[in-house]
Design a protein around this motif. Structure first.
Motif, PDB file in Angstrom:
ATOM      1  N   UNK A  52       8.777   0.830  -0.554  1.00 23.87           N
ATOM      2  CA  UNK A  52       8.320   0.511  -1.900  1.00 23.87           C
ATOM      3  C   UNK A  52       7.036  -0.296  -1.855  1.00 23.87           C
ATOM      4  N   UNK A  53       6.197  -0.102  -2.859  1.00 25.34           N
ATOM      5  CA  UNK A  53       4.931  -0.818  -2.909  1.00 25.34           C
ATOM      6  C   UNK A  53       4.101  -0.356  -4.082  1.00 25.34           C
ATOM      7  N   UNK A  54       2.763  -0.344  -3.891  1.00 21.54           N
ATOM      8  CA  UNK A  54       1.834  -0.019  -4.967  1.00 21.54           C
ATOM      9  C   UNK A  54       0.844   1.024  -4.467  1.00 21.54           C
ATOM     10  N   UNK A  55       0.580   2.023  -5.307  1.00 19.02           N
ATOM     11  CA  UNK A  55      -0.469   3.005  -5.053  1.00 19.02           C
ATOM     12  C   UNK A  55      -1.601   2.717  -6.023  1.00 19.02           C
ATOM     13  N   UNK A 118       5.216  -1.171   1.561  1.00 22.09           N
ATOM     14  CA  UNK A 118       4.113  -0.320   2.017  1.00 22.09           C
ATOM     15  C   UNK A 118       3.270   0.061   0.800  1.00 22.09           C
ATOM     16  N   UNK A 119       1.947  -0.078   0.946  1.00 26.48           N
ATOM     17  CA  UNK A 119       1.018   0.254  -0.125  1.00 26.48           C
ATOM     18  C   UNK A 119       0.164   1.447   0.266  1.00 26.48           C
ATOM     19  N   UNK A 120      -0.294   2.196  -0.738  1.00 24.92           N
ATOM     20  CA  UNK A 120      -1.154   3.351  -0.504  1.00 24.92           C
ATOM     21  C   UNK A 120      -2.453   3.119  -1.264  1.00 24.92           C
ATOM     22  N   UNK A 121      -3.533   2.908  -0.537  1.00 26.22           N
ATOM     23  CA  UNK A 121      -4.823   2.600  -1.136  1.00 26.22           C
ATOM     24  C   UNK A 121      -5.935   3.242  -0.304  1.00 26.22           C
ATOM     25  N   UNK A 122      -7.172   3.205  -0.787  1.00 27.48           N
ATOM     26  CA  UNK A 122      -8.280   3.669   0.047  1.00 27.48           C
ATOM     27  C   UNK A 122      -8.393   2.910   1.371  1.00 27.48           C
ATOM     28  N   UNK A 123      -8.038   1.620   1.386  1.00 33.28           N
ATOM     29  CA  UNK A 123      -8.170   0.859   2.626  1.00 33.28           C
ATOM     30  C   UNK A 123      -7.027   1.125   3.598  1.00 33.28           C
ATOM     31  N   UNK A 180      -2.424  -7.773   5.389  1.00 32.53           N
ATOM     32  CA  UNK A 180      -2.198  -6.455   5.975  1.00 32.53           C
ATOM     33  C   UNK A 180      -2.351  -5.402   4.881  1.00 32.53           C
ATOM     34  N   UNK A 181      -3.365  -4.546   5.003  1.00 38.93           N
ATOM     35  CA  UNK A 181      -3.628  -3.565   3.941  1.00 38.93           C
ATOM     36  C   UNK A 181      -2.486  -2.568   3.785  1.00 38.93           C
ATOM     37  N   UNK A 182      -1.635  -2.453   4.793  1.00 36.49           N
ATOM     38  CA  UNK A 182      -0.509  -1.526   4.712  1.00 36.49           C
ATOM     39  C   UNK A 182       0.691  -2.119   3.983  1.00 36.49           C
ATOM     40  N   UNK A 183       0.919  -3.420   4.132  1.00 38.67           N
ATOM     41  CA  UNK A 183       2.199  -3.939   3.662  1.00 38.67           C
ATOM     42  C   UNK A 183       2.153  -5.227   2.856  1.00 38.67           C
ATOM     43  N   UNK A 184       1.018  -5.925   2.816  1.00 41.06           N
ATOM     44  CA  UNK A 184       0.969  -7.181   2.053  1.00 41.06           C
ATOM     45  C   UNK A 184       1.042  -6.898   0.559  1.00 41.06           C
TER      46      UNK A 184
END
Length: 349
Positions: A52-55, A118-123, A180-184
């Motif tokens: 779970x996270x943010x896109x 876990x986040x989904x972003x350009x970074x 952490x761009x993946x999980x913070x």
């Protein structure tokens, strides 16, 4: 057929010891009762993890299909909420690749070594591309069963990303040395890390085997030119193991092999030898995701928690511990009489 749970939440390595001891005793009891030739082997129950996270690309990627793929190639999809948040449940087989397609048709990617944030972003996409050697990420995800990446490789790329984006991160109050761009955690609210996403645009140009990126401002001006040689000595990143009930750490109990371990956690390798069992072998068990390990023989051998969780008919005969290796000599009195030795080796990841 008996079942051994392979995934649960525990507050310490003592509970993990008890879980493994109970599983070992069950394995031995079934083997002894069946004569070692016609009893069915214990089966592992299927288990899921939650990602779970943010896109977001600055603005939330709303009402979009989020896809997760596990190490077995199994995939699951869900739809992101209006604020870009998502939660997806998938069969427990780490690590995981994630993707989402935004309203303009661009696909963004991310990575998770275990269940949790876990986040989904350009970074996250850029860091994953660098970890994959600038090859097209669609090829990485399509071949995830064989091309999947380990957490150390992904974290190394994330550190280099933070070094390249240091000034931009600091300008928005983000600690480049630990974010952490993946999980913070962050919110798509145009502040903090989300403001960094607002201030940049990422464009990939890919051939069949390699991609190059352009990182610009929203107006199209060059913003950052990637430098893979930047020092990362002051950047310390890690993936946080998924929390369980009561604030415990989620552990994965695997028959035969370890999974991709979360950096900063401990793994416990369990090897069992049995007196008088002939050629019947007991598979190695690996417990991943432990938050700590014993530091002395007194700590390893004197846990009332461990002893209280042992199944009926299992007795500890002797115990020793040194140099991250502990040994229990154990006797089973029911359903059969049997003695065995279990060696626990603790490894820091």
């Amino acid at each position: 057929m008996s079942t051994i749970p392979i995934r649960s939440s525990y507050r310490s390595f003592f509970s993990a010891l008890a879980l493994v001891s109970a599983a070992t005793a069950l394995l031995l009891g079934l083997t002894g009762c069946g004569g070692g030739d016609d009893s069915p082997a214990p089966s592992a129950t299927a288990a899921n993890v939650t990602l779970s996270g943010v896109a977001a690309t600055g603005a939330p990627i709303a009402n979009a299909q989020v896809k997760a793929v596990n190490a077995k190639g199994q995939s699951v999809t869900t739809t992101s909420a209006a604020d870009g948040s998502f939660s997806i449940s998938i069969a427990d087989s780490a690590p995981y690749a994630l993707s989402v397609t935004d309203g303009s048709g661009k696909v963004w990617y991310s990575y998770a070594p275990a269940g949790g944030s876990v986040n989904i972003t350009p970074l996250s996409t850029l860091a994953l591309a660098k970890a994959f050697g600038n090859q097209p990420l669609s090829q990485l995800v399509d071949g995830w069963t064989t091309t999947r990446l380990d957490a150390a490789t992904v974290l190394a790329a994330a550190k280099t990303l933070n070094a390249n984006f240091q000034a931009l991160l600091q300008a928005q109050g983000v600690d480049y040395s630990s974010f952490n761009v993946f999980s913070s955690a962050f919110s798509a609210n145009h502040s903090g890390f989300d403001a960094v996403l607002d201030a940049m645009r990422l464009q990939f140009s890919c051939t069949g085997s390699v991609c190059t990126e352009q990182i610009t401002s929203p107006l199209g001006n060059a913003l950052i030119t990637w430098n893979s040689e930047l020092a990362t000595a002051g950047i310390s990143l890690s993936f946080t193991a998924q929390g369980g009930g009561g604030g415990g750490t989620t552990i994965n109990v695997n028959l035969g092999a370890c999974k991709a371990a979360v950096a900063g956690t401990w793994s416990m390798l369990v090897d069992t030898s049995v007196a008088g069992l002939g050629s019947v072998g007991i598979p190695q068990i690996c417990v991943d995701g432990l938050p700590g390990a014993p530091t002395s023989q007194a700590e390893f051998c004197s846990s009332t928690s461990y002893a209280s969780q042992l199944p009926p008919g299992v007795e500890i005969v002797s115990c020793s511990f040194a140099a991250n290796v502990g040994t229990y000599d154990v006797r089973i009195s029911t359903p059969i009489a049997l003695s065995y030795t279990v060696k626990y080796t603790f490894v820091k990841r």
